[in-house]
Design a protein around this motif. Structure first.
Motif, PDB file in Angstrom:
ATOM      1  N   ALA A  39       0.834  -1.209   0.000  1.00  0.00           N
ATOM      2  CA  ALA A  39       0.000   0.000   0.000  1.00  0.00           C
ATOM      3  C   ALA A  39       0.867   1.256   0.000  1.00  0.00           C
ATOM      4  N   LEU A  40       1.975   1.221   0.752  1.00  0.00           N
ATOM      5  CA  LEU A  40       2.914   2.342   0.758  1.00  0.00           C
ATOM      6  C   LEU A  40       3.519   2.544  -0.628  1.00  0.00           C
ATOM      7  N   TRP A  41       3.982   1.462  -1.245  1.00  0.00           N
ATOM      8  CA  TRP A  41       4.614   1.560  -2.565  1.00  0.00           C
ATOM      9  C   TRP A  41       3.667   2.130  -3.620  1.00  0.00           C
ATOM     10  N   THR A  42       2.398   1.813  -3.516  1.00  0.00           N
ATOM     11  CA  THR A  42       1.451   2.165  -4.578  1.00  0.00           C
ATOM     12  C   THR A  42       0.666   3.446  -4.301  1.00  0.00           C
ATOM     13  N   GLU A  43       0.928   4.129  -3.176  1.00  0.00           N
ATOM     14  CA  GLU A  43       0.280   5.409  -2.899  1.00  0.00           C
ATOM     15  C   GLU A  43       1.098   6.520  -3.556  1.00  0.00           C
ATOM     16  N   THR A  44       0.832   6.801  -4.805  1.00  0.00           N
ATOM     17  CA  THR A  44       1.669   7.722  -5.571  1.00  0.00           C
ATOM     18  C   THR A  44       1.674   9.131  -4.989  1.00  0.00           C
ATOM     19  N   ALA A  45       0.603   9.530  -4.317  1.00  0.00           N
ATOM     20  CA  ALA A  45       0.530  10.897  -3.781  1.00  0.00           C
ATOM     21  C   ALA A  45       1.514  11.120  -2.641  1.00  0.00           C
ATOM     22  N   ALA A  46       2.015  10.043  -2.009  1.00  0.00           N
ATOM     23  CA  ALA A  46       2.911  10.183  -0.864  1.00  0.00           C
ATOM     24  C   ALA A  46       4.384  10.235  -1.263  1.00  0.00           C
ATOM     25  N   TYR A  47       4.670  10.045  -2.554  1.00  0.00           N
ATOM     26  CA  TYR A  47       6.049  10.216  -3.010  1.00  0.00           C
ATOM     27  C   TYR A  47       6.415  11.704  -2.910  1.00  0.00           C
ATOM     28  N   PRO A  48       7.685  12.040  -2.834  1.00  0.00           N
ATOM     29  CA  PRO A  48       8.060  13.454  -2.649  1.00  0.00           C
ATOM     30  C   PRO A  48       7.539  14.377  -3.733  1.00  0.00           C
ATOM     31  N   GLY A  49       7.501  13.905  -4.974  1.00  0.00           N
ATOM     32  CA  GLY A  49       6.943  14.707  -6.055  1.00  0.00           C
ATOM     33  C   GLY A  49       7.649  16.041  -6.237  1.00  0.00           C
ATOM     34  N   GLU A  50       6.867  17.065  -6.514  1.00  0.00           N
ATOM     35  CA  GLU A  50       7.428  18.385  -6.807  1.00  0.00           C
ATOM     36  C   GLU A  50       8.077  19.041  -5.591  1.00  0.00           C
ATOM     37  N   ALA A  51       7.871  18.476  -4.408  1.00  0.00           N
ATOM     38  CA  ALA A  51       8.496  19.040  -3.204  1.00  0.00           C
ATOM     39  C   ALA A  51      10.014  18.983  -3.259  1.00  0.00           C
ATOM     40  N   ILE A  52      10.567  18.135  -4.129  1.00  0.00           N
ATOM     41  CA  ILE A  52      12.021  18.026  -4.193  1.00  0.00           C
ATOM     42  C   ILE A  52      12.676  19.335  -4.636  1.00  0.00           C
ATOM     43  N   HIS A  53      11.892  20.242  -5.224  1.00  0.00           N
ATOM     44  CA  HIS A  53      12.445  21.542  -5.613  1.00  0.00           C
ATOM     45  C   HIS A  53      12.917  22.336  -4.389  1.00  0.00           C
ATOM     46  N   HIS A  54      12.450  21.942  -3.195  1.00  0.00           N
ATOM     47  CA  HIS A  54      12.853  22.640  -1.970  1.00  0.00           C
ATOM     48  C   HIS A  54      14.180  22.129  -1.420  1.00  0.00           C
ATOM     49  N   ILE A  55      14.700  21.043  -1.977  1.00  0.00           N
ATOM     50  CA  ILE A  55      15.939  20.471  -1.472  1.00  0.00           C
ATOM     51  C   ILE A  55      17.103  21.398  -1.799  1.00  0.00           C
ATOM     52  N   THR A  56      17.889  21.721  -0.774  1.00  0.00           N
ATOM     53  CA  THR A  56      19.054  22.586  -0.961  1.00  0.00           C
ATOM     54  C   THR A  56      20.365  21.869  -0.666  1.00  0.00           C
ATOM     55  N   ALA A  57      20.303  20.693  -0.072  1.00  0.00           N
ATOM     56  CA  ALA A  57      21.524  19.979   0.307  1.00  0.00           C
ATOM     57  C   ALA A  57      22.224  19.412  -0.922  1.00  0.00           C
ATOM     58  N   PRO A  58      23.554  19.353  -0.892  1.00  0.00           N
ATOM     59  CA  PRO A  58      24.260  18.596  -1.928  1.00  0.00           C
ATOM     60  C   PRO A  58      23.727  17.165  -1.955  1.00  0.00           C
ATOM     61  N   THR A  59      23.453  16.666  -3.141  1.00  0.00           N
ATOM     62  CA  THR A  59      22.772  15.379  -3.283  1.00  0.00           C
ATOM     63  C   THR A  59      23.521  14.478  -4.254  1.00  0.00           C
ATOM     64  N   LEU A  60      23.756  13.248  -3.833  1.00  0.00           N
ATOM     65  CA  LEU A  60      24.353  12.237  -4.702  1.00  0.00           C
ATOM     66  C   LEU A  60      23.314  11.158  -4.967  1.00  0.00           C
ATOM     67  N   MET A  61      22.988  10.960  -6.234  1.00  0.00           N
ATOM     68  CA  MET A  61      22.015   9.941  -6.625  1.00  0.00           C
ATOM     69  C   MET A  61      22.777   8.728  -7.153  1.00  0.00           C
ATOM     70  N   VAL A  62      22.661   7.609  -6.453  1.00  0.00           N
ATOM     71  CA  VAL A  62      23.370   6.390  -6.809  1.00  0.00           C
ATOM     72  C   VAL A  62      22.374   5.404  -7.412  1.00  0.00           C
ATOM     73  N   ARG A  63      22.793   4.762  -8.502  1.00  0.00           N
ATOM     74  CA  ARG A  63      21.890   3.816  -9.157  1.00  0.00           C
ATOM     75  C   ARG A  63      22.694   2.704  -9.804  1.00  0.00           C
TER      76      ARG A  63
END
Length: 271
Positions: free
Chosen positions: A179-203
């Motif tokens: 239920a957590l995985w499939t609740e799309t509205a609870a993902y960060p979404g456009e709120a990530i525009h508020h992130i100011t910290a240096p960020t490393l995305m690993v994949r």
């Protein structure tokens, strides 16, 4: 301690659940929070814990229902995970910290960094996306997961959960996580525009859950984002290729995670 053991921590009462937290590394060091993935626990980070820079206080948190944390009665959502982590850190008196989040932990870390950007010194996400479209095929994969399927795929994982959790109920936990995985509205979404910290995305380059498109879209929305793609690996790069993973994490952490917020020279523990 140089690893998480599920024997040296404490459980904190938070919103009708007991959230387990354990501290490893340097007890007086710079706080670095480690957030695990879905249906895992803090010990999933042990492949890299002993190789993290020795100046860090490593704070492992088991999400509610996972590891040694009880499930409680609240629905599992990324909002709830975020609130639990914030409550744990508040109870520990930690005001500023860096965070490494894997999968669900990475999604939660994005929410933390977007909601309280001034508290986050640096952010590392591993195999994490910030949103899913309603027609994203990953949602179908999530929705199809059941407790019996997970048992068949990861029997050792389930056995560890049942031996560790104080109130084990895997047949209840899995639907809550789905239920957590499939609740799309609870993902960060456009709120990530508020992130100011240096960020490393690993994949991992063969990650079928967090696609390259997911990661690139995230990077385009976070001002100080760097992308570290690991060839020949899948979703769980922490355990598939820990040395390769640390080749990217270590210099990033050394550059950005300091008490003053400015880069300073840290030494690392021997490999």
């Amino acid at each position: 301690m140089t690893s998480f053991t599920h024997t040296q921590g404490q459980s904190l009462p938070i919103n009708a659940a007991d959230i387990y937290v354990e501290i490893a590394g340097n007890p007086t060091g710079e706080p670095l929070v480690l957030l695990h993935g879905g249906l895992g626990n803090m010990m999933d980070f042990n492949a890299i814990v002993e190789h993290l820079p020795e100046q860090f206080q490593l704070i492992g948190i088991d999400f509610r229902g996972h590891g040694k944390s009880t499930l409680g009665n609240a629905p599992l959502t990324y909002r709830q995970y975020q609130a639990d982590v914030e409550a744990v850190l508040d109870q520990l008196g930690i005001t500023h910290y860096s965070v490494i989040g894997f999968s669900d932990g990475g999604i939660t870390a994005l929410r933390l960094a977007a909601a309280q950007p001034s508290r986050i010194r640096a952010l590392v996400t591993i195999g994490a996306h910030h949103q899913l479209a309603e027609d994203d095929p990953v949602l179908g994969m999530y929705a199809a997961m059941t407790a019996s399927k997970w048992r068949a795929l990861f029997p050792d994982n389930v056995a560890r959960y049942e031996a560790t959790n104080p109130e084990p109920d895997f047949d209840r936990l899995v639907p809550a996580v789905v239920a957590l995985w499939t609740e799309t509205a609870a993902y960060p979404g456009e709120a990530i525009h508020h992130i100011t910290a240096p960020t490393l995305m690993v994949r991992g380059d063969q990650d079928h859950l967090c696609t390259r498109a997911h990661t690139l879209a995230l990077g385009e929305s976070v001002p100080q984002a760097e992308f570290f793609n690991l060839p020949g690996t899948g979703h769980d790069v922490l355990n598939e290729a820990p040395s390769l993973c640390m080749a990217g994490l270590t210099p990033f952490l050394l550059q950005h995670c300091t008490e003053s917020g400015n880069a300073m020279a840290f030494s690392t523990s021997p490999a």
